[in-house]
Structure formats: C-alpha cells, structure tokens
Design a protein around this motif. Structure first.
Motif, PDB file in Angstrom:
ATOM      1  N   HIS A   1     109.116 -13.776  48.509  1.00 11.67           N
ATOM      2  CA  HIS A   1     108.787 -15.064  47.873  1.00 11.67           C
ATOM      3  C   HIS A   1     107.275 -15.102  47.638  1.00 11.67           C
TER       4      HIS A   1
ATOM      5  N   HIS B   1     105.484 -16.980  50.576  1.00 19.37           N
ATOM      6  CA  HIS B   1     106.168 -16.963  51.885  1.00 19.37           C
ATOM      7  C   HIS B   1     105.188 -17.158  53.036  1.00 19.37           C
ATOM      8  N   LEU B   2     105.735 -17.691  54.095  1.00 19.40           N
ATOM      9  CA  LEU B   2     104.949 -17.970  55.293  1.00 19.40           C
ATOM     10  C   LEU B   2     104.943 -16.715  56.160  1.00 19.40           C
TER      11      LEU B   2
ATOM     12  N   SER C   1     112.183 -18.244  50.919  1.00 22.30           N
ATOM     13  CA  SER C   1     112.888 -16.985  51.224  1.00 22.30           C
ATOM     14  C   SER C   1     113.471 -16.979  52.632  1.00 22.30           C
TER      15      SER C   1
ATOM     16  N   THR D   1     112.105 -17.654  55.725  1.00 25.11           N
ATOM     17  CA  THR D   1     111.350 -17.144  56.885  1.00 25.11           C
ATOM     18  C   THR D   1     111.607 -17.938  58.172  1.00 25.11           C
TER      19      THR D   1
ATOM     20  N   GLU E   1     117.045 -25.187  49.624  1.00 24.43           N
ATOM     21  CA  GLU E   1     116.052 -24.751  48.632  1.00 24.43           C
ATOM     22  C   GLU E   1     116.540 -25.174  47.256  1.00 24.43           C
ATOM     23  N   LYS E   2     115.573 -25.610  46.425  1.00 24.35           N
ATOM     24  CA  LYS E   2     115.925 -26.148  45.106  1.00 24.35           C
ATOM     25  C   LYS E   2     116.241 -25.045  44.089  1.00 24.35           C
ATOM     26  N   PHE E   3     115.577 -23.896  44.248  1.00 22.55           N
ATOM     27  CA  PHE E   3     115.728 -22.865  43.215  1.00 22.55           C
ATOM     28  C   PHE E   3     116.647 -21.732  43.658  1.00 22.55           C
TER      29      PHE E   3
ATOM     30  N   ASP F   1     118.045 -30.444  46.536  1.00 24.21           N
ATOM     31  CA  ASP F   1     116.734 -31.049  46.348  1.00 24.21           C
ATOM     32  C   ASP F   1     116.350 -31.830  47.612  1.00 24.21           C
ATOM     33  N   ALA F   2     115.210 -31.477  48.193  1.00 26.80           N
ATOM     34  CA  ALA F   2     114.774 -32.119  49.439  1.00 26.80           C
ATOM     35  C   ALA F   2     114.428 -33.594  49.232  1.00 26.80           C
TER      36      ALA F   2
ATOM     37  N   ASN G   1     107.472 -25.363  55.531  1.00 22.14           N
ATOM     38  CA  ASN G   1     106.243 -24.994  54.853  1.00 22.14           C
ATOM     39  C   ASN G   1     106.377 -25.659  53.470  1.00 22.14           C
TER      40      ASN G   1
END
Ligand SMILES: C[S@@+](CC[C@H](N)C(=O)[O-])C[C@H]1O[C@@H](n2cnc3c(N)ncnc32)[C@H](O)[C@@H]1O
Length: 365
Positions: A198, A201-202, A228, A230, A248-250, A276-277, A293
């Motif tokens: 991603h 990514h974190l 992704s 994490t 996750e939206k996507f 969607d959050a 994150n």
C-alpha cells in the motif's frame, strides 16, 4: 553483551517493555536503557550470557541477538555494540577533520573480536542531523579503518553486495555508534508477509506500538481504514482471540489486505469488509476497540476533505465504540476537533516518527 536496538522514534518506552518481557524469559540479568546518549529511536540492552539445553542434554550458548530478531515485534534492528561515543562539535567540523576523528576512533577498536579475517565484511552507515559529511563518507572512512586494523591479522575481504558480516556505523547528531548488524540489510519492520505494498502503509513496528497503547482485553476489534491490513494482520499474528475486522473503502486495497493476510497465514482470523468508515454504524452495531492509521489527505484533492472526513468518522464512531480507540495522523487540528466535538476524551497523546515525519498518536475513550 551490549546490544544497540533500533526502533521508531517515540515508541522507545513500548519497545523497552517488550524487550524486557522477552529478556525476562531468559532468566539472566539484564538492563535496558531508552535513548542511550540521548539518541531517539535507540535502546541499549546489556545482557548476561544466556544458555539453553539442546536435544542431547548439552548446555549451549543462546544467541540473544537471534532471539530478539526472531521475536520482537517493535524493533527495527538488533546491533551488537562495539562502541558508542559522543563527538562534541562534529557537526561543525570540516569534512577532513570530522572523518579523521572517526577514523582515529575506529582504528583503536578491537573489531577483530567480531569478524573472522576469513569472513567478508561491509560497512553500512546511517547519518542524521547537521554535518558537513555524508553517510557515504562515514561508511568509506569506517570501512578503511576496519580494513587496516584487520590487515594485521590476515587478508581482510570486503564484499559490498553479500557480506558475511555487516558493520553498522551510525552518526546521529554528535553521537557515533559502531556495531555488528545482526538483522541484515532488511529492517525487521519490513515484514516478510507483505506481498501487497500500500502506498501509505504503516510500519509494522508502529502498528504493534498502537496495539499496545490500546490495551486490548480480547473484545471485538476493528481497523476502519485498514488499507493493506497491517494493524489487523499484526494483531492476528499476536494470537488475538477476539474478533478482528478490517474495513476499507477501496477494493484494490482490501484485496491487497486479503493477499497480505493469506501470506501471513491469518486470513481466516480476520473479517474483511468493503465499506465506508463515515457510515460505520451501517456495518457495526458495536465494537470494543478501534485502532487505525487515518488517511492523511495527501491523496485527497480538496483541503477541506480531511476535517469533514474525520468529523463524519468520529461522529459514527461515537455510535459504536464501547471502550477505546487509538489513532495516528499528521492532521492534529482536524483530529482533535473531531474527537472533542463527538464526545470523546483524549487519554494519551504522543508523537511517533514515521517516514521522516513526526505523526500524532491519540488514545481516546
Ligand atoms: C493511511 S491509509 C491506511 C494504511 C494501513 N494502515 C496500512 O498499513 O496499509 C488510509 C486508508 O484509508 C482508506 N480510506 C479513505 N477513506 C476511507 C473511508 N471513508 N472509509 C474507509 N476507508 C477509507 C484509504 O483507501 C487508505 O487505504
């Protein structure tokens, strides 16, 4: 033995707790110091020799560095310390003088105790702060000093691509560290499970620090902007027994998160939701913990999009969150406003170094 341990800036205390718990299990005396010589993102562990009994009942020495490389979730590197020194004023010195000081220091160090002359070596360097020299200068100078010292014991071999032994030289502000890097060229935060990369990514080490800050008790957990995956993947790898959801939206990122979870062997421990959050309550009635994150806005066109997104998300979170949330973002103003206006309380705040930036982490209830 003295080990120089590296991690992200701002999570040294959490790493210290992890390392202390791991070393405790070895049953040998040890001491862990945060930020040795005042350097952030570093710990120094002094550990007595540890032993184990092999299958034939023989007493064998246990490699503490291997033990930490294999078990730590928060460290980036495990370096066997050869020497640490403060070089007052090195930042202002002319390149020749600064490098001469480093060379004179290194050539007096007993490096031959750490590398067999028959083994190839390389020096990797790291530099941070204001200096008139580069990290390449440091690596070259340290390499020369080590080579010349080893020459009195045989014919040293340098192999920059595939060395048997990696020396790590760090110049951080006016502090110089030299050691043997037992981690190798790939930092421990770069997890082998990551097959989908991603763009934002974190670091896995920071994901674990956030998980520690959440003080989980086994209740339902979600990451509402999981990218992704994490955070959910690292949590599942820790053997978390409660439910774990990755929202996750996507679709592209959610598919990537699934691929990563498969590669990590924890696919069946996580529920993946495309959603969607900012409409969280459509997906969840209640959840005990949320760790995430947040999107930082670099990819989102309009400037106003982030405050709006945070306000809508925390509004929805207030409807479902039972216990505690931990969030990390660069957007201090937007998150604090959204937290406070939606009835949450900030229980803890700290800055964490991520990709050259200091990002804000919040624990809210
Ligand atoms: C900073 S990234 C998270 C990265 C993740 N921690 C990782 O390590 O891969 C933020 C993620 O939030 C997603 N996102 C943005 N808006 C969203 C929304 N309204 N609902 C859910 N996810 C969203 C983005 O697609 C992005 O993957």
């Amino acid at each position: 033995m003295r080990l120089l341990l590296t991690t992200a800036r701002g999570i040294e205390d959490i790493a210290k707790a992890e390392i202390s718990a791991l070393l405790d299990k070895l049953g040998v005396p040890f001491r862990v110091e945060e930020k040795p010589l005042g350097v952030e993102g570093r710990l120094l562990a002094e550990v007595d020799e540890a032993f184990y009994t092999d299958e034939k009942g023989r007493k064998r020495e246990l490699s503490v560095s291997t033990y930490l490389n294999e078990r730590s979730r928060l460290l980036h590197r495990v370096i066997v310390e050869i020497s640490s020194e403060r070089f007052e004023g090195i930042g202002e010195e002319k390149p020749e003088k600064a490098l001469q000081r480093i060379e004179d220091f290194v050539k007096e160090l007993p490096v031959e105790r750490f590398v067999k002359v028959s083994e190839s070596f390389a020096v990797r360097s790291f530099r941070k702060g204001e200096h008139k020299i580069t990290s390449v200068d440091v690596a070259r100078t340290v390499g020369k000093a080590i080579f010349e010292r080893l020459e009195s014991f045989g014919s040293p071999k340098v192999n920059l691509d595939h060395p048997a032994v990696i020396f790590r030289a760090e110049l951080i502000g006016d502090v110089f560290f030299l050691g043997i890097d037992t981690t190798g060229d790939s930092s421990l935060h770069k997890r082998p499970w990551r097959v989908y990369d991603h763009p934002a990514h974190l670091k896995a080490s920071i994901a674990n620090a956030l998980i520690e800050l959440a003080n989980l008790d086994g209740g339902p957990f979600m990451d509402p902007f999981c990218g992704s995956g994490t955070i959910p993947i690292e949590l599942a790898l820790r053997g978390y027994t409660g439910s774990i959801t990755c929202l996750e939206k996507f679709r592209k990122h959610l598919t990537g998160a699934k691929m990563n979870a498969l590669s990590a062997g924890v696919f069946d421990k996580i529920e993946f939701i495309l959603g969607d959050a900012t409409r969280l309550s459509e997906h969840f009635k209640s959840v005990d913990f949320a760790v995430s994150n947040l999107p930082y806005g670099l990819k989102i066109g309009r400037k106003s999009a982030i405050p709006r997104l945070y306000m809508d998300f925390f509004g929805e979170l207030a409807k479902v969150l039972e216990k505690r949330g931990v969030f990390i973002t660069t957007e201090k103003r937007a998150i604090e406003k959204a937290i406070e206006e939606n009835g949450f309380e900030i229980k803890h705040h700290r800055l964490i170094g991520h990709g050259g930036l200091m990002v804000h982490a919040y624990v809210i209830e």
